[in-house]
Design a protein around this motif. Structure first.
Motif, PDB file in Angstrom:
ATOM      1  N   ALA A  33      38.374  45.508  26.973  1.00 14.53           N
ATOM      2  CA  ALA A  33      38.725  44.574  28.050  1.00 14.53           C
ATOM      3  C   ALA A  33      40.234  44.361  28.124  1.00 14.53           C
ATOM      4  O   ALA A  33      40.816  44.337  29.221  1.00 14.53           O
ATOM      5  N   LEU A  34      40.872  44.229  26.969  1.00 14.06           N
ATOM      6  CA  LEU A  34      42.316  44.039  26.953  1.00 14.06           C
ATOM      7  C   LEU A  34      43.039  45.269  27.493  1.00 14.06           C
ATOM      8  O   LEU A  34      43.938  45.161  28.329  1.00 14.06           O
ATOM      9  N   GLY A  35      42.645  46.452  27.045  1.00 13.98           N
ATOM     10  CA  GLY A  35      43.302  47.683  27.496  1.00 13.98           C
ATOM     11  C   GLY A  35      43.107  47.932  28.980  1.00 13.98           C
ATOM     12  O   GLY A  35      44.051  48.260  29.706  1.00 13.98           O
ATOM     13  N   LEU A  36      41.868  47.760  29.467  1.00  9.31           N
ATOM     14  CA  LEU A  36      41.627  47.977  30.897  1.00  9.31           C
ATOM     15  C   LEU A  36      42.282  46.893  31.742  1.00  9.31           C
ATOM     16  O   LEU A  36      42.774  47.165  32.840  1.00  9.31           O
ATOM     17  N   GLY A  37      42.298  45.673  31.241  1.00 13.34           N
ATOM     18  CA  GLY A  37      42.975  44.606  31.983  1.00 13.34           C
ATOM     19  C   GLY A  37      44.469  44.869  32.106  1.00 13.34           C
ATOM     20  O   GLY A  37      45.065  44.652  33.155  1.00 13.34           O
ATOM     21  N   LEU A  38      45.077  45.352  31.040  1.00 14.54           N
ATOM     22  CA  LEU A  38      46.504  45.680  31.108  1.00 14.54           C
ATOM     23  C   LEU A  38      46.760  46.864  32.029  1.00 14.54           C
ATOM     24  O   LEU A  38      47.762  46.898  32.747  1.00 14.54           O
ATOM     25  N   LEU A  39      45.848  47.843  32.026  1.00 13.47           N
ATOM     26  CA  LEU A  39      46.028  48.975  32.933  1.00 13.47           C
ATOM     27  C   LEU A  39      45.906  48.558  34.390  1.00 13.47           C
ATOM     28  O   LEU A  39      46.578  49.115  35.256  1.00 13.47           O
ATOM     29  N   LEU A  40      45.039  47.570  34.668  1.00 15.31           N
ATOM     30  CA  LEU A  40      44.909  47.100  36.046  1.00 15.31           C
ATOM     31  C   LEU A  40      46.154  46.360  36.511  1.00 15.31           C
ATOM     32  O   LEU A  40      46.409  46.253  37.702  1.00 15.31           O
ATOM     33  N   ALA A  41      46.930  45.837  35.580  1.00 16.32           N
ATOM     34  CA  ALA A  41      48.127  45.095  35.945  1.00 16.32           C
ATOM     35  C   ALA A  41      49.379  45.959  35.923  1.00 16.32           C
ATOM     36  O   ALA A  41      50.477  45.452  36.066  1.00 16.32           O
ATOM     37  N   VAL A  42      49.208  47.244  35.775  1.00 16.34           N
ATOM     38  CA  VAL A  42      50.359  48.144  35.686  1.00 16.34           C
ATOM     39  C   VAL A  42      51.095  48.189  37.024  1.00 16.34           C
ATOM     40  O   VAL A  42      50.499  48.109  38.090  1.00 16.34           O
ATOM     41  N   ALA A  43      52.421  48.279  36.976  1.00 13.73           N
ATOM     42  CA  ALA A  43      53.232  48.182  38.193  1.00 13.73           C
ATOM     43  C   ALA A  43      52.960  49.293  39.204  1.00 13.73           C
ATOM     44  O   ALA A  43      52.756  48.994  40.371  1.00 13.73           O
ATOM     45  N   PRO A  44      52.937  50.583  38.841  1.00 15.97           N
ATOM     46  CA  PRO A  44      52.660  51.588  39.887  1.00 15.97           C
ATOM     47  C   PRO A  44      51.168  51.673  40.188  1.00 15.97           C
ATOM     48  O   PRO A  44      50.533  52.704  40.058  1.00 15.97           O
ATOM     49  N   PHE A  45      50.610  50.536  40.584  1.00 10.83           N
ATOM     50  CA  PHE A  45      49.177  50.398  40.830  1.00 10.83           C
ATOM     51  C   PHE A  45      48.719  51.329  41.946  1.00 10.83           C
ATOM     52  O   PHE A  45      47.613  51.835  41.927  1.00 10.83           O
ATOM     53  N   HIS A  46      49.559  51.577  42.940  1.00 14.25           N
ATOM     54  CA  HIS A  46      49.171  52.370  44.096  1.00 14.25           C
ATOM     55  C   HIS A  46      49.015  53.846  43.772  1.00 14.25           C
ATOM     56  O   HIS A  46      48.408  54.580  44.526  1.00 14.25           O
ATOM     57  N   ILE A  47      49.532  54.303  42.626  1.00 10.84           N
ATOM     58  CA  ILE A  47      49.435  55.722  42.284  1.00 10.84           C
ATOM     59  C   ILE A  47      47.989  56.099  41.983  1.00 10.84           C
ATOM     60  O   ILE A  47      47.502  57.126  42.441  1.00 10.84           O
ATOM     61  N   TRP A  48      47.275  55.287  41.217  1.00 15.13           N
ATOM     62  CA  TRP A  48      45.909  55.638  40.845  1.00 15.13           C
ATOM     63  C   TRP A  48      44.861  54.877  41.631  1.00 15.13           C
ATOM     64  O   TRP A  48      43.692  55.233  41.622  1.00 15.13           O
ATOM     65  N   LEU A  49      45.250  53.844  42.372  1.00 14.14           N
ATOM     66  CA  LEU A  49      44.271  53.066  43.124  1.00 14.14           C
ATOM     67  C   LEU A  49      43.770  53.818  44.353  1.00 14.14           C
ATOM     68  O   LEU A  49      42.605  53.721  44.706  1.00 14.14           O
ATOM     69  N   GLY A  50      44.634  54.584  44.999  1.00 12.86           N
ATOM     70  CA  GLY A  50      44.229  55.324  46.193  1.00 12.86           C
ATOM     71  C   GLY A  50      43.108  56.316  45.942  1.00 12.86           C
ATOM     72  O   GLY A  50      42.074  56.281  46.620  1.00 12.86           O
ATOM     73  N   PRO A  70      43.894  40.363  39.100  1.00  7.48           N
ATOM     74  CA  PRO A  70      44.474  39.090  38.662  1.00  7.48           C
ATOM     75  C   PRO A  70      44.135  38.742  37.210  1.00  7.48           C
ATOM     76  O   PRO A  70      44.952  38.142  36.515  1.00  7.48           O
ATOM     77  N   VAL A  71      42.950  39.137  36.750  1.00  4.53           N
ATOM     78  CA  VAL A  71      42.634  38.927  35.337  1.00  4.53           C
ATOM     79  C   VAL A  71      43.575  39.761  34.467  1.00  4.53           C
ATOM     80  O   VAL A  71      44.063  39.303  33.437  1.00  4.53           O
ATOM     81  N   GLY A  72      43.859  40.985  34.882  1.00  5.25           N
ATOM     82  CA  GLY A  72      44.814  41.813  34.157  1.00  5.25           C
ATOM     83  C   GLY A  72      46.203  41.205  34.145  1.00  5.25           C
ATOM     84  O   GLY A  72      46.894  41.223  33.113  1.00  5.25           O
ATOM     85  N   LEU A  73      46.628  40.644  35.265  1.00  8.47           N
ATOM     86  CA  LEU A  73      47.930  39.966  35.305  1.00  8.47           C
ATOM     87  C   LEU A  73      47.940  38.746  34.389  1.00  8.47           C
ATOM     88  O   LEU A  73      48.933  38.473  33.721  1.00  8.47           O
ATOM     89  N   TRP A  74      46.835  38.012  34.365  1.00  4.07           N
ATOM     90  CA  TRP A  74      46.749  36.854  33.471  1.00  4.07           C
ATOM     91  C   TRP A  74      46.879  37.296  32.021  1.00  4.07           C
ATOM     92  O   TRP A  74      47.567  36.643  31.228  1.00  4.07           O
ATOM     93  N   ILE A  75      46.239  38.417  31.652  1.00  6.13           N
ATOM     94  CA  ILE A  75      46.351  38.928  30.287  1.00  6.13           C
ATOM     95  C   ILE A  75      47.790  39.315  29.978  1.00  6.13           C
ATOM     96  O   ILE A  75      48.304  39.034  28.892  1.00  6.13           O
ATOM     97  N   VAL A  76      48.468  39.943  30.932  1.00  4.56           N
ATOM     98  CA  VAL A  76      49.870  40.329  30.717  1.00  4.56           C
ATOM     99  C   VAL A  76      50.735  39.092  30.497  1.00  4.56           C
ATOM    100  O   VAL A  76      51.553  39.044  29.574  1.00  4.56           O
ATOM    101  N   PHE A  77      50.553  38.064  31.306  1.00  3.17           N
ATOM    102  CA  PHE A  77      51.372  36.861  31.161  1.00  3.17           C
ATOM    103  C   PHE A  77      51.025  36.096  29.890  1.00  3.17           C
ATOM    104  O   PHE A  77      51.888  35.461  29.293  1.00  3.17           O
ATOM    105  N   GLU A  78      49.780  36.152  29.471  1.00  2.00           N
ATOM    106  CA  GLU A  78      49.417  35.526  28.201  1.00  2.00           C
ATOM    107  C   GLU A  78      50.088  36.255  27.041  1.00  2.00           C
ATOM    108  O   GLU A  78      50.611  35.638  26.118  1.00  2.00           O
TER     109      GLU A  78
END
Length: 178
Positions: A33-50, A70-78
């Motif tokens: 959950a931590l690893g996938l949440g951090l990957l969802l909050a990665v900055a070049p999100f548009h590269i793999w989301l498309g 947003p859960v991934g962003l919350w994990i990053v900020f935590e």
């Protein structure tokens, strides 16, 4: 994120040797959950989301960008609040990176959304605009900026859900001509 996913993989590989140890399962789920949440909050999100959006229905993409990211962003900020070297200070370039990343993400998302014809990618790229504004709000290091970023993420989740639901309804309704 990579370290968390590698730890989860190692724990899953070790589990068959000690199946009575249920703490390994709990640890593997936490690291996944931590690893996938951090990957969802990665900055070049548009590269793999498309490309992912081509395989998912619009409501699945709406869940991904409205709830999971947003859960991934919350994990990053935590994590940022617990690691002293990432906390905003004169030495840390984190706020500048958030500002520049948000300033690039919003127009890139808008440009990609303007030209997109596929529903899933359109939703994904449209969500990048609000993500960019939220990142810029977080980079301000004020309460108003953080609250604005949080409200932008909430607004994005509601807007994406409405757009995805409307697109699904319009595409699959038997009276498509209206």
């Amino acid at each position: 994120a990579t370290a968390s996913l590698l730890l989860a993989s190692h724990i899953i590989d070790v589990y068959p040797f000690t199946p009575e140890n249920l703490d390994l399962v709990r640890s593997a789920v936490i690291f996944l959950a931590l690893g996938l949440g951090l990957l969802l909050a990665v900055a070049p999100f548009h590269i793999w989301l498309g490309p992912l959006a081509d395989e998912m229905p619009p409501l699945g993409i709406a869940f991904l960008v409205g709830v999971a990211q947003p859960v991934g962003l919350w994990i990053v900020f935590e994590r940022m609040s617990r690691l002293l070297w990432l906390t905003p200070s004169d030495k840390s370039p984190l706020l500048t990176i958030l500002l520049v990343g948000g300033a690039l993400t919003a127009p890139v998302g808008a440009l990609l959304a303007l030209t997109e014809q596929r529903d899933g990618r359109f939703i994904a790229y449209l969500a990048l605009v609000a993500l960019g504004t939220a990142l810029m709000g977080f980079s301000l290091e004020t309460r108003i900026g953080v609250m604005g970023g949080m409200l932008a993420l909430l607004n994005r989740a509601l807007g994406v859900a409405l757009i995805a639901g409307g697109l699904s309804f319009a595409r699959h309704h038997f009276e498509r001509r209206w």
